[in-house]
Design an enzyme around this catalytic site. Structure first.
Site, PDB file in Angstrom:
ATOM      1  N   THR A  99       0.829  -1.205   0.000  1.00 42.18           N
ATOM      2  CA  THR A  99       0.000   0.000   0.000  1.00 42.18           C
ATOM      3  C   THR A  99       0.860   1.250   0.000  1.00 42.18           C
ATOM      4  OG1 THR A  99      -0.068   0.004   2.399  1.00 42.18           O
ATOM      5  CG2 THR A  99      -1.866  -1.091   1.261  1.00 42.18           C
ATOM      6  N   LYS A 124      12.113  -7.806  10.032  1.00 42.71           N
ATOM      7  CA  LYS A 124      11.023  -7.025  10.630  1.00 42.71           C
ATOM      8  C   LYS A 124      10.983  -7.362  12.112  1.00 42.71           C
ATOM      9  CE  LYS A 124       6.194  -5.747  10.073  1.00 42.71           C
ATOM     10  NZ  LYS A 124       4.915  -5.946   9.406  1.00 42.71           N
ATOM     11  N   THR A 165       4.766  -5.389   4.136  1.00 38.94           N
ATOM     12  CA  THR A 165       5.954  -5.435   4.995  1.00 38.94           C
ATOM     13  C   THR A 165       6.176  -6.773   5.700  1.00 38.94           C
ATOM     14  OG1 THR A 165       4.638  -4.495   6.780  1.00 38.94           O
ATOM     15  CG2 THR A 165       5.958  -2.977   5.467  1.00 38.94           C
ATOM     16  N   ASP A 166       5.124  -7.591   5.826  1.00 42.29           N
ATOM     17  CA  ASP A 166       5.276  -8.795   6.658  1.00 42.29           C
ATOM     18  C   ASP A 166       6.392  -9.716   6.174  1.00 42.29           C
ATOM     19  OD1 ASP A 166       3.302  -7.863   8.201  1.00 42.29           O
ATOM     20  OD2 ASP A 166       1.936  -9.563   7.939  1.00 42.29           O
TER      21      ASP A 166
END
Lengths: 461, 660
Positions: A107, A262, A183-184
């Protein structure tokens, strides 16, 4: 057709709308046991219950009406909203570098998806320019949507498609590549591309956002601005992850694709380089190099694409007293490679030994990484470690567990020869194993201590 | 240049529009200008936690007391209906760097938008529903959390999470019913520490505390009606006993317009007593702006194409280096001379008491272009500090005519383009009439521009929160324990004969339930309790400092004690004075402290005969009242608490009469 008229409604709510002949986007007058309500019927998210209608009232707020309270309702008008990100023609210029943006479903700019209640990305250069006009001062952007999947659904198939697309784009002479990504699993993809795309002449920048771009405080725009700069002007021709440095809107980090992880479920500054420093910082108008050794940008197009992956690889997160049947069943299922995420310096319990021997005998490649995330596997320190190595478990130094999984899939995609696989795994391509850990490669400070609090108050914006 | 006195222009324009001070204004004046207003009343709820995270609510800290800072920039996004909001675009233009100060005692990662929301606080929802029912609102079937964009930085996410609980209600004032549009539950915003140039600093202690907003229709046609409605809503909120009180716990936004004007929102009015003057001045400001439009429209034909013209003043223009210009140069600023075509006598046109149209421009330069004041001067300053021949030079420099007005504007180079745009835009808006704005209020009753009034284009569903169904059982359960309405309370107090002058105090402190429980449980007369609370207790509260443990239940217990010991009402006053500062002190000990001794009424009355004889011997007065007063004074001390003082008085009067 019904889908269109009654978007998202099902069951009893759908029946109610049909009964009174009121459509989605219809202006409704509703008499209920709780009084009269007026507003525009909005689509309903599919996963919400079938007991309520969603209404946008005149003041712009949304409310839900319980259908069992409805005495009567009627449609008094109809006005469909036209949700569109303003598209403006992207002002291309010969003075600026050409950058290709590949979309995967993250996004960067987005709009509302009534079906799921979530947001879906906007993507064309015109839409991006409409949302982030600063981009035009940095580079000429062209976009291509390779697929639209959520980060968690990215996998080997997508890695291969991306690698090939990068190869083609380098051939076409682009000055830099940006990949928009959820991002995951951003760091899994970054690792995969680090192995599959070698000898890059231009930067490949992976970027995402921790806050969707439908909110004013989103990190999406600034991340994209940083990524555009790094891709178009930056000198580091490697696969890099570009995300917020601090949680503030200040600067971004460029993380080497094999050393990044992350580390927080929701912070903007969630991506951290592990066991090393980031390659550089990036601002709207420049890079601040941190690491001195990197692959500089080149004029040639001699990129090497190695789009291999064998999906029969898995990870085993060790826990105390794990039973050998867990490992046995993976072997029985035909997995050719297993990354163990072990405790401490890289250990599992003695009970697992027979299963490890069995795996080795069946030709399964077994490697050891760490739950501690930071540090090196040291299997020589304790006897248990030496025992395990004797049973064929290969320590992977300070390779991150996720990176090891990716690399093993990539290695097995090239060969089934255990010795060759081992050789590939232990030969670093781009710092997935580093020879040394700098002192500032591990900085997880604890709050509450005076000097840390002082640092946080003064510098950690 | 023609002879012109800005001061006289200010006065004559004020007269022309018929401005009268609030104290002299009558209903006729408001009818003439078409005064219309509504309210948005914000009230903090008294909950343990914040609304969308589990941080404690109501813990404030000093501006310098913080553990960390976070910086954000805000960027406009599309609304659900696909539009950009006007305010959002304005705020984006201002390019503010927003700094948030966090204190670990009252803020977590949610406040700075680094963690998604936790489920809405149920305690807050229940209180808000109780107030919604008191407002006779139609309660929604499902609560949908909505994001309302705020790009001024007052909320780090860039939006406020808010949700409607009910629509279409009403409240009952003394002379009319006022309709309510809606009631929403929302998170409170940050408190601003400073706003200088391009940096705005906030603290996050108040951020996220549960708040309700009650919105009325524009049903109020005089400032007094408006104030009454504000008071009523305040009392209604407080009647639940579950809302916060004190500075900033209740704040009003006042929407005002005059006939032909626009809705302007005066933000954050902290005291209801300021409402009449603020709304009065705002309505007249709009009336003045309409008058300005009329004047301008006569001179400027093509409003759409209106353009200002300007020239930069540089060191080369030696004859233009006046004092303000020199100061600006010294501060490294750029200076522009501006011609405002057709604006002669407009800049000094009255807008508010002590303010002229030029202030409207200067205020916007500060907010939109971020140029600190003073950011301009002009040819129609009321107290001219640049001589007319200087303006003649500026006039020549900008090739202006007598119909034009002149301005000097200065600011940092980067802000100049926005500043020039801002000036031109304000004149264009003047040609249209009254711009939709939110305005900040000052205690003197004037207001300044705060931002463009946001519309419904700034609403967006909160994709992080699921809708919350409101079942009938829940609502009926809350309905079953609703307090009486404020209107009913007023009617009851009137019926009981409690003096009217106590109502405001009783309602604002929510003492009504105390009157009822003392009366029901201990048999004291409501009139006496109400009078006692509204006069004596108010007096104590005004003069003494309460112990932190003092609360209304201590008054209740005091009357319980009086009842159980058969003590008379009058002893409550001296006892309460002690309890107010020592709420834990035992009642018996207080009696000792105030030298009370239990006496039978006969023992108190007994010496009256003797005393009366003494009175008639010593005092020659034949006046019976005089005798009664003197006798009361003699026995009062022993009487208080032992005998009803009015009964005692009657007995004394009878004794005197009997003697006649």
């Amino acid at each position: 057709m019904t889908d269109q008229i009654f978007q998202g409604y099902r069951g009893r709510a759908l029946e109610t709308l049909k009964k009174y002949n009121v459509r989605v986007w219809g202006q409704a007058y509703i008499e209920t046991t709780r009084g009269v309500f007026r507003g525009t019927v909005l689509p309903r998210a599919e996963n919400d219950d079938d007991m309520h209608l969603v209404l946008k009232i005149d003041t712009g707020y949304n409310i839900g009406i319980n259908i069992t309270t409805i005495n009567t309702m009627k449609e008094t008008g109809f006005k469909k909203a036209n949700y569109k990100i303003p598209e403006k023609e992207f002002p291309y210029s010969d003075d600026r570098p050409n950058v290709k943006l590949f979309g995967t479903g993250g996004t960067i700019a987005s709009r509302l998806d009534y079906r799921t209640g979530a947001v879906i990305p906007a993507f064309s250069p015109g839409e991006l320019y409409g949302a982030v006009p600063e981009l035009a001062d940095i580079c000429n952007i062209n976009t291509e949507k390779l697929f639209a999947v959520f980060s968690e659904n990215m996998g080997p198939e997508q890695y291969i498609t991306l690698a090939k697309a990068i190869g083609k784009e380098v051939e076409n002479g682009t000055n830099g590549i940006i990949i928009g990504h959820g991002t995951d699993t951003l760091h899994h993809t970054a690792a995969a591309l680090s192995f599959m795309v070698q000898n890059l002449p231009v930067p490949v920048i992976l970027v995402g956002s921790q806050r969707s771009s439908d909110r004013p405080s989103s990190d999406a725009a600034l991340n994209l601005i940083h990524a555009s700069y790094a891709a178009g002007h930056g000198d580091i021709a490697e696969v890099l992850v570009c995300m917020f440095g601090p949680t503030s809107d200040e600067y971004g980090f460029l993380h080497r694709g094999t050393r990044v992880r992350k580390m927080h479920s929701s912070y903007r500054s969630t991506f951290r380089t592990i066991g090393d420093t980031p390659a550089a910082t990036v601002r709207r108008n420049g890079l601040g190099h941190i690491k001195k050794d990197y692959n500089p940008r080149r004029k040639d197009k001699k990129v090497k694409i190695m789009p291999f992956f064998d999906e029969k690889v898995t990870m085993l997160y060790y826990y105390p007293h794990m039973k050998p049947d867990v490992l046995d069943s993976l072997v029985d299922q035909g997995y050719k490679g297993i990354i163990i995420v072990g405790t401490g310096l890289g250990h599992v319990n003695r009970e697992l030994y027979p299963a490890l021997e069995r795996a080795r005998d069946k030709g399964v490649a077994v490697f050891m990484t760490l739950q501690t995330i930071w540090g090196y596997v040291h299997m020589m320190v304790y006897e248990t470690g030496r025992d395990m190595m004797a049973k064929g478990v290969v320590p992977l130094g300070n390779m991150l567990p996720e990176v090891a999984w990716v690399k093993l899939g990539w290695a097995l995609g090239q060969t089934n020869d255990p010795e060759k696989v081992k050789e590939i795994m232990l030969t670093p391509v781009c710092d997935e194993i580093t020879e040394r850990e700098p002192y500032n490669g591990y900085l997880v400070y604890q709050g509450g201590v005076n000097e840390v609090e002082e640092f946080v108050r003064k510098f950690r914006k | 240049m023609r002879r012109f006195s800005p001061k006289r222009n200010y006065e004559s324009t004020r007269k022309k529009i018929g401005y009268v001070p609030l104290s002299d204004a009558t209903e006729k004046d408001y009818k003439r200008i078409g005064f219309k207003s509504g309210l948005e009343v914000h009230q903090q709820l008294d909950t343990a936690s914040k609304l969308f995270c589990r941080c404690p609510a109501g813990i404030y800290h000093d501006s310098d007391d913080y553990d960390a800072e976070v910086i954000r920039h805000m960027r406009p996004t599309l609304s659900e209906l696909g539009e950009y909001d006007g305010t959002a675009l304005m705020e984006f233009k201002t390019r503010k760097e927003i700094v948030y100060r966090l204190n670990n005692d009252n803020a977590c990662t949610y406040e700075v938008d680094d963690t998604p929301p936790f489920p809405l606080d149920r305690e807050a929802l229940d209180i808000a529903l109780e107030i919604s029912l008191l407002c006779k609102l139609n309660i929604v079937g499902e609560v949908h959390i909505t994001r309302k964009q705020y790009l001024d930085g007052s909320i780090p996410t860039g939006f406020q999470r808010t949700a409607i609980l009910g629509v279409e209600g009403e409240i009952e004032l003394s002379n009319k019913k006022v309709r309510l549009i809606q009631l929403s539950i929302e998170e409170d915003s940050c408190r601003e520490i400073s706003d200088v140039g391009h940096t705005r600093i906030f603290k996050t202690d108040r951020l996220g505390m549960p708040l309700i907003e009650t919105v009325t229709y524009p049903d109020m046609f005089t400032p007094w009606e408006l104030a009454e409605a504000a008071e009523y809503i305040r009392f209604l909120n407080r009647s639940t006993g579950k809302v916060r009180t004190g500075i900033g716990a209740g704040r009003e936004d006042v929407n005002v317009s005059c006939e032909g004007g626009s809705r302007v929102e005066v933000k954050g009015v902290a005291h209801n007593k300021w409402i009449p003057l603020l709304s009065h001045n705002e309505a007249f400001r709009q009336y003045a702006l309409l008058h300005i439009r009329e004047k301008l429209n006569l001179r400027i034909k093509d409003a759409d194409k209106y353009k200002i013209s300007y020239r930069q003043v540089s060191l080369n223009n030696s004859d233009l280096i006046s004092d303000p210009v020199k100061k600006a140069f010294d501060a490294n600023m750029h200076v522009y001379a501006i011609k405002l075509p057709g604006c002669h006598s407009i800049l000094s046109h009255f807008t508010q008491p002590g303010k002229v149209f030029a202030d409207e421009i200067s205020d916007r330069l500060k907010v939109i272009a971020c140029i600190e004041k003073p950011n301009m001067t002009h040819s129609e300053e009321i107290e001219a500090f640049l001589p007319p021949d200087y303006w003649k030079k500026i006039s020549d420099f900008t090739e202006a005519s007598d119909d034009d007005a002149l301005m000097l504007l200065w600011g940092p180079e980067d802000d100049i383009p926005t500043a020039l745009e801002t000036v031109e835009e304000r004149i264009q808006l003047a040609l249209e009439g009254v711009p939709n704005e939110t305005r900040k209020s000052f205690p003197d009753g004037t207001t300044i521009f705060e931002r463009v009034l946001p519309g419904k284009d700034r609403m967006y569903p909160d994709t992080d929160s699921a809708p919350i169904p409101l079942k009938d059982d829940t609502i009926e359960e809350i309905r079953s324990r609703l307090p009486e309405s404020v209107a009913d309370r007023i009617k009851k107090m009137r019926k009981w004969g409690i003096p009217e002058d106590t109502y405001k105090y009783i309602l604002s402190k929510n003492l009504y339930p105390l009157i009822v429980s003392i009366s029901n449980d201990f048999g004291f007369e409501p009139k006496r309790i109400g009078t006692f609370l509204g006069h004596r207790f108010k007096n104590i509260e005004g003069r003494m400092k309460a112990h932190k443990n003092f609360n209304h239940n201590i008054i209740y217990k005091l009357f319980g004690f009086l009842h159980s010991r058969g003590l008379e009402f009058e002893i409550a006053d001296p006892m309460l004075k002690v309890l107010y500062e020592h709420p834990k002190m035992r009642h018996e000990s207080i009696l000792t402290t105030i030298n009370f001794r239990k006496k039978k009424s006969n023992d108190i009355i007994a010496p009256i005969d003797f005393l009366f004889e003494k009175f008639t011997e010593e005092k020659k007065s034949k006046n019976n009242d005089c005798a009664t007063n003197w006798l009361m004074g003699q026995v009062r001390k022993q009487a208080v608490g032992n005998i009803n003082l009015s009964e005692l008085r009657q007995k004394i009067e009878q004794r005197i009469k009997g003697d006649d």
